[in-house]
Design an enzyme around this catalytic site. Structure first.
Site, PDB file in Angstrom:
ATOM      1  N   SER A 110       1.203  -1.240  -0.100  1.00  0.00           N
ATOM      2  CA  SER A 110      -0.173  -0.240  -0.012  1.00  0.00           C
ATOM      3  C   SER A 110       0.465   1.385   0.258  1.00  0.00           C
ATOM      4  O   SER A 110       1.615   0.913   0.681  1.00  0.00           O
ATOM      5  CB  SER A 110      -1.326  -0.482   1.013  1.00  0.00           C
ATOM      6  N   VAL A 161       1.153   4.572   1.251  1.00  0.00           N
ATOM      7  CA  VAL A 161       2.105   4.672   2.704  1.00  0.00           C
ATOM      8  C   VAL A 161       2.850   3.725   3.115  1.00  0.00           C
ATOM      9  O   VAL A 161       3.960   4.793   4.008  1.00  0.00           O
ATOM     10  CB  VAL A 161       0.797   5.263   3.102  1.00  0.00           C
ATOM     11  N   CYS A 162       2.560   3.230   3.564  1.00  0.00           N
ATOM     12  CA  CYS A 162       3.401   1.824   3.826  1.00  0.00           C
ATOM     13  C   CYS A 162       5.005   1.543   3.163  1.00  0.00           C
ATOM     14  O   CYS A 162       5.549   2.095   3.861  1.00  0.00           O
ATOM     15  CB  CYS A 162       2.816   0.215   3.999  1.00  0.00           C
ATOM     16  N   GLY A 163       4.096   1.650   2.242  1.00  0.00           N
ATOM     17  CA  GLY A 163       6.113   1.424   1.324  1.00  0.00           C
ATOM     18  C   GLY A 163       7.110   3.126   1.385  1.00  0.00           C
ATOM     19  O   GLY A 163       7.792   3.240   2.151  1.00  0.00           O
ATOM     20  N   MET A 223       8.347   2.404   5.175  1.00  0.00           N
ATOM     21  CA  MET A 223       9.172   1.316   4.952  1.00  0.00           C
ATOM     22  C   MET A 223      10.748   2.206   4.460  1.00  0.00           C
ATOM     23  O   MET A 223      11.903   1.512   5.053  1.00  0.00           O
ATOM     24  CB  MET A 223       8.692   0.061   4.643  1.00  0.00           C
TER      25      MET A 223
END
Lengths: 160, 180
Positions: free
Chosen positions: A44, A46-48, A51
């Site tokens: 997704s 934002v997560c990308g 991280m």
């Protein structure tokens, strides 16, 4: 939305898959400050970004002797593909079976959605939560809070 | 929300009015497509305000996903050491879709800079510390992706288009007017 575990609480021990053939236990890392980054899902946007950002900042975390662990309910094969695609060099743990079992113990599971909250915990060298932060699910929390908390830990005399 | 932790200082690259009442700081990555899209917007905003706005660009390369971002930032710093930072900055963004190390050397050549010196500077990582310092300052200020803008030290959360930026800067300029 539930309550995440707060500072001063002993961090619940866990063992999770980190690669298709390896487990990682929290106690394996005892003696170092640990950053636990619960996040909703690989891939997704934002997560990308989140991280990817931690990947770049990891040398700063390591200056404090700290290691970072990402945790989501994605399986190991998904984590592997995600990590390769984004060249992520820190462990991504699969809270996959029972689904969200670890996230639930940290109060960082979203029942309705079946994913982890976007929650950050910093554990001190003794395995006690020193700082906890629950981010709005759609907001990448960045790393300023993590670095401030790690500095506070170091100032608290964690170095000895 | 964290504000800008590193005040504008002598190591910054500044455009517009040095003593302008309002300052816009951008954290950017030369290989980030969103920064590429923001570039002409920022240029137009700078043109609109002239000496009334001070603009600062700082590096925030996500080099694991953008393999040329760090080199491009170091090349811009190299150009900056020869008073050509903004020319190089513009050339990099204008050629973002074909960014490569050979292209960066051609851009240096186009600006009349020594390719031999550039090669040495990149090999010895002369400007890596400056780029990293920008990056870490951004992280400490809560930058979580690019581009991130700060307007007078406060994070700008609005749209990155001409009308929205002009309106936000106009508001700041009005607040900065001494009240009679």
């Amino acid at each position: 939305m539930g309550q995440i575990l707060t500072a001063g609480t002993r961090a619940p021990e866990f063992t999770l898959r980190v690669t298709p053939d390896q487990d990682l236990s929290l106690s394996d890392l005892r003696g170092s400050p640990i950053i636990l980054a619960f996040y909703p899902a690989d891939w997704s946007p934002v997560c990308g970004d989140q991280m990817t950002l931690y990947n770049e900042i990891r040398p700063e975390f390591q200056k404090h002797g700290a290691e970072i662990l990402g945790i989501s309910v994605d399986g190991v094969w998904c984590h592997q593909a995600f990590a390769r695609h984004n060249r992520i060099h820190f462990p991504l743990l699969a809270d996959f079976e029972p689904k969200g079992g670890v996230a639930k113990r940290y109060g960082a599971y979203r029942e309705g959605d079946g994913v982890c909250e976007r929650a950050l915990f910093i554990l001190d060298r003794a395995g006690v939560i020193a700082w906890a932060y629950l981010s709005p699910i759609a907001v990448n929390p960045g790393a300023d809070g993590i670095l401030d908390a790690l500095e506070n830990l170091s100032n608290r005399g964690e170095k000895q | 929300m964290t504000g800008l932790r590193v005040p504008v200082g002598p190591s910054d690259h500044i455009r517009g009015g040095r003593d302008a009442p309002t300052t816009l700081v951008e954290y950017g990555d030369y290989e980030c497509p969103h920064c590429g899209a923001a570039y002409p917007v920022v240029e137009a905003v700078l043109g609109h305000f002239g000496e009334r706005l001070r603009f600062v660009y700082r590096h925030f390369p996500l080099s694991e996903i953008h393999p040329h971002a760090e080199t491009a930032a170091e090349v811009a710093e190299f150009a900056g050491a020869h008073d050509e930072f903004w020319a190089m900055h513009g050339l990099i963004f204008e050629n973002q879709d074909r960014l490569s190390t050979p292209l960066l050397f051609r851009l240096a050549w186009a600006l009349g800079l020594s390719q031999t010196s550039l090669r040495e500077a990149l090999q010895r990582r002369v400007y890596a510390a400056k780029v990293r310092a920008d990056f870490i300052g951004g992280v400490r200020s809560g930058v979580n992706g690019t581009p991130t803008f700060f307007l007078d030290g406060r994070r700008y959360e609005g749209l990155i288009d001409h009308a929205a930026l002009v309106a936000a800067i106009d508001t700041r300029l009005a607040e900065r007017q001494p009240h009679p």
